[in-house]
Design an enzyme around this catalytic site. Structure first.
Site, PDB file in Angstrom:
ATOM      1  N   ASN A  16       1.013   4.829   1.813  1.00  0.00           N
ATOM      2  CA  ASN A  16       0.509   5.761   2.947  1.00  0.00           C
ATOM      3  C   ASN A  16       0.582   7.100   2.579  1.00  0.00           C
ATOM      4  O   ASN A  16       1.869   7.504   2.377  1.00  0.00           O
ATOM      5  CB  ASN A  16       1.150   5.437   4.285  1.00  0.00           C
ATOM      6  CG  ASN A  16       0.776   4.168   4.795  1.00  0.00           C
ATOM      7  OD1 ASN A  16      -0.238   4.022   5.044  1.00  0.00           O
ATOM      8  ND2 ASN A  16       1.743   3.332   5.244  1.00  0.00           N
ATOM      9  N   GLU A  37       0.790  -1.135  -0.146  1.00  0.00           N
ATOM     10  CA  GLU A  37       0.031  -0.077   0.031  1.00  0.00           C
ATOM     11  C   GLU A  37       0.954   1.265   0.075  1.00  0.00           C
ATOM     12  O   GLU A  37       2.186   1.076   0.193  1.00  0.00           O
ATOM     13  CB  GLU A  37      -0.905   0.021   1.260  1.00  0.00           C
ATOM     14  CG  GLU A  37      -0.270   0.155   2.434  1.00  0.00           C
ATOM     15  CD  GLU A  37      -0.964  -0.003   3.752  1.00  0.00           C
ATOM     16  OE1 GLU A  37      -2.330  -0.195   3.476  1.00  0.00           O
ATOM     17  OE2 GLU A  37      -0.643   0.226   4.914  1.00  0.00           O
TER      18      GLU A  37
END
Length: 872
Positions: free
Chosen positions: A382, A380
């Site tokens: 951030n 992912e």
């Protein structure tokens, strides 16, 4: 003598001299400056001069740093602010340690700050630290820190020119970013634009973007899961194990690892509830779970070139964040022990491609899972400042918060950093040394890391920087810099409404081993009383051989603590040393605090020192010449005096030696030797009983364990008699710490208090132990006493922490199996399923759904086993 006031003064003087040691390590640090990075600790651009002899400076400097424009660091607020502030006023839309962290940089840059707070945070540290503060609602996050209209109103009211979101709360909410940027007076959002937050914050969309950009991704289902049964079907299609994730998630919230259909159904339900609580977004998706990977992330900074408008991307050294519990990081370090240069270079390339694909501007983090073969997969991105950003700042000397503010102000990425990254072999900003960070949470690791709430009755952070004393394993490079990022102080309340983090403790040193040792010593000197906390667990992890070797995949905790954490286990060597130190401290407390029995110090006409029992004075002015006692109340014979004064606790770096029974008996006959029994684990010695013989002139000690309540003479082959040397005990009873040197190893122990039954509560390396010092005669009496009966709670279920009972899975009369779900308690927005620890029948249910529970409050009772048999 060890416990006389004169001796204590001598010890303090010698410790003062030890501070000179820091100068001896400067040359060692200069040898590390081959990267020629003229850095200190916090980033700013200035024409600066660097004083390598400054005791506040702990990173190396190149020899020509004083004459060039360089990246320098202010040590706190002493750096001069820029000529014109980048922004007039910044509102920090957050609380706690990250709000304080952002404010420190703003103050150094001459920028005024605004704090927002809920009603329960009105006296919080971030509120008192800010130039202005405004209340935005009640304690519940949804009505305060997560309320966009209320934060926007605070921006308008205070006329803030920029907003820094910190991490968590609204930091990755695209609607908030868009609302700030389109506010009436055009306030600037210190972070990426709304589209980047939306695209990269959505786990499904970000994965598609990453795939299109040529970034390695994890196999899985990219759609949104609608219900439990669909989750089970998809899990079987992907293949177990799988991980359920919140689409808008982060920080380990809304995540569950599932190995069976039953796990998937429960995981879907719990993850949905957490996703709603934390992100106000219930959407979930499923990925294949890669077992035993390392969690490694790349810190990036990107911004447009002020002249050309071209997007420029900067990558910092990777952070290893694999030591996690409940998918929540608790230990981070930089760099990683796993990666090689080729892997780093390829990860940097893919990070550049991903940032360009999203036109991302600001600081952010690209997270990867990396297997032992160095295959890596995008996890992912951030779109905010990470909790663990300090480890990057410590090894590179930059201030990431300032860089974010500069990018938001349109200054772009500093050219000098870009050049340094381009010139490096890995494509990353060069670094110096190693940094390790431990997250300190208010939680009980012995009870499954359940949150702990309440006031910090005692709170004392470790020194921000110091040079530990050399040890027997000293490699000549032991200067350590310590940093504490916190947002609390003594008396602060750890609330049930928010994340239980107390602080982040970071150690930086020239090598990984030194940084780990520095973090361990900092934990020894970190006092937290009033709430349970995970500092002992951090101690335990740092002591693991596999952690020292860098073998830290994400299953580290489950692999090394399969049955949970039961406390730090001290070695025999450490217990022996502690027993000796406890004897010394116990005598010191009685001398200084005037606790009975209190012998009086006495020096005879020949200069021999000792103590005389007050009970022997008989009201007479003349002190008996022959009835001499040491500081522990033990009688000394005339021939036990030393004719020559010896140096107190003469230093010895010999390894722990083993003695024979004959040597122990002979040692007892020497002069100035006191012999005491030390029990650990309370009066009855549940954690061990030790026979301690301490020579208070030389510090030489012999310690033998008493087996099964009997003296070792009856078990000559059952235990080992240890020889040790207590070289220094620097202790003031008004302080909760004692600085000790045992066998050449310098450390600190915590003294948490003494009960009215003379039980001294000690903490050593995270192990909390109740100790008691007594004579052999007293111990013989203790052996005939009955131990208190423990309360049997096996017939009831109690709440392990304060929280709200949000569901009950059973009712009165239900038969339950071992491990069956009984109820669900929510604390700090986390779902905690409580399960049956035995097979039985539910009797009385005391609590109702929606009730607020106290810690240890009874939720339900089981039917008595005999009654259950009759009923069946």
């Amino acid at each position: 003598m060890i416990l006389s006031h004169r001796a204590i003064l001598r010890m303090a003087t010698r410790r003062h001299v030890s501070s000179i040691l820091s100068r001896q390590h400067q040359n060692a640090y200069k040898s590390l400056s081959t990267a020629t990075i003229p850095l200190q600790r916090l980033y700013r651009i200035s024409d600066c001069s660097v004083n390598s002899n400054d005791s506040k400076t702990h990173l190396p400097f190149s020899s020509n740093a004083a004459s060039k424009r360089c990246f320098s660091v202010a040590t706190g607020d002493d750096a001069a602010p820029p000529a014109a502030p980048l922004f007039d006023k910044i509102l920090i839309a957050n609380r706690g340690e990250i709000a304080c962290r952002v404010m420190r940089t703003c103050k150094r840059l001459g920028i005024k700050t605004v704090a927002v707070h809920s009603t329960v945070d009105s006296r919080a540290c971030h509120v008192t630290m800010a130039d202005e503060a405004i209340c935005i609602g009640p304690a519940a996050s949804l009505e305060s820190y997560l309320s966009i209209p209320k934060v926007l109103n605070a921006i308008e009211t205070t006329n803030a020119s920029a907003v820094h979101p910190g991490y968590g709360f609204l930091s990755e909410n695209p609607r908030f970013s868009q609302s700030v940027s389109s506010s009436v007076h055009n306030c600037k959002f210190v972070g990426p634009c709304e589209s980047a937050i939306r695209d990269m914050g959505d786990k499904i969309t970000s994965k598609r973007i990453a795939q299109d950009a040529g970034v390695n991704t994890i196999p899985g289902y990219e759609g949104v899961i609608s219900d439990e049964e669909e989750a089970v079907r998809i899990a079987n299609r992907v293949g177990y194990p799988i991980m359920i994730k919140a689409t808008a998630g982060g920080g380990g919230k809304g995540m569950r690892i599932c190995y069976t259909d039953s796990d998937t159904r429960e995981g879907f339900r719990l993850s949905t509830a957490e996703a709603k609580n934390f992100f106000n977004d219930e959407r979930l998706f499923i990925e294949k779970y890669i077992e035993r990977p390392h969690h490694i992330e790349i810190q990036i900074l990107s911004g447009k070139n002020k002249a050309s408008g071209e997007l420029e991307v900067l990558c910092f050294p990777e952070r290893e964040c694999s030591v996690q519990r409940r998918n929540q990081k608790i230990l981070e370090e930089s760099p990683s022990t796993l990666l090689n240069t080729n892997t780093r270079r390829e990860m940097v390339r893919q990070c550049h491609d991903l940032v360009h694909a999203t036109r991302y501007e600001s600081a952010g983090t690209v997270e990867f899972l990396v297997d032992e073969e160095q295959n890596f997969y995008f996890l992912e991105m951030n779109t905010r400042l990470q909790v663990e950003h300090p480890v990057t700042e410590m090894i590179t000397g930059v201030d990431l918060v300032e860089l974010m503010i500069r990018v938001a102000a349109g200054e772009g990425v500093p050219r000098e950093l870009l050049v340094r990254a381009e010139e490096s072999e890995s494509g990353m900003v060069p670094h110096v040394g190693w940094a390790v960070e431990g997250r300190v949470y208010a939680e009980d690791p012995i009870r499954g890391f359940l949150p702990s709430t309440g006031p910090l009755l005692q709170y004392q952070e470790p020194p921000s920087s110091w040079t530990p004393l050399p040890t027997s394993t000293d490699d000549g490079h032991n200067t350590v810099s310590i940093r504490v990022d916190s947002g609390v102080s003594e008396g602060s309340d750890i609330s049930v409404h928010y994340d239980p983090m107390i602080s982040k403790l970071i150690a930086h040193g020239p090598t990984r081993t030194t940084a780990i040792r520095g973090l361990t010593q900092a934990l020894d000197r970190y006092l937290i009383r009033g709430v349970n906390h995970n500092a002992p667990f951090l101690h335990s992890v740092l002591r693991q051989d596999e952690f020292m070797k860098g073998d830290t995949p994400t299953d580290f905790i489950s692999r090394h603590y399969p049955d949970g954490f039961s406390g730090v286990k001290l070695s025999d060597k450490e217990k022996g040393g502690l027993a000796a130190v406890v004897v010394a401290i116990s005598g010191m407390r009685r001398e200084m605090l005037g606790q009975p029995p209190l012998p009086m110090e006495y020096e005879d006409e020949d200069g021999h020192q000792g103590f005389v029992s007050q009970s022997l004075l008989g009201g007479q002015e003349d002190i008996p010449e022959t009835e001499m006692y040491d500081e522990f109340g033990d009688r000394l014979e005339e021939d036990s005096y030393d004719d020559e004064e010896e140096e107190l606790f003469e230093s010895s770096k010999d390894e722990m030696e083993v003695a024979t029974q004959e040597e122990f008996d002979l040692f007892l006959t020497q002069g100035n030797v006191t012999n005491k029994i030390v029990t650990m684990g309370g009066m009855f010695g549940d954690d061990g009983v030790y026979d301690v013989a301490l020579n208070y002139s030389t510090g030489e000690t012999m310690v033998r364990e008493v087996v099964d309540g009997e003296n070792n003479e009856e078990h000559p082959n059952g235990t080992v008699i240890l020889k040790t040397t207590v070289e220094d005990v620097n202790y003031d009873p008004s302080s909760p710490f004692a600085e000790i040197v045992v066998n050449g190893e310098a450390s600190a122990i915590q003294i948490h208090g003494e009960s009215n039954t003379d039980i001294l509560s000690i903490q050593m390396h995270g192990a909390a132990i109740d100790t008691m010092v007594m004579t052999h005669s007293e111990y013989q009496l203790v052996k005939h006493m009955h131990k208190p009966q423990k309360v049997d709670t096996s017939s009831m279920l109690t709440s392990p922490m304060p929280g709200t009972l949000i569901s009950m899975a059973v009712k009165e009369g239900d038969a339950v199996e071992l491990g069956q779900e009984l109820c669900n308690v929510e604390a700090m927005k986390m779902q905690n399923v409580l399960r049956s620890e035995k097979k039985g029948v539910i009797g009385r249910v005391r609590a109702t759904v929606g009730a607020s529970l106290k810690a240890d409050e009874i939720i339900l009772e089981f039917v008595d086993e005999n009654e259950a048999e009759v009923a069946s």
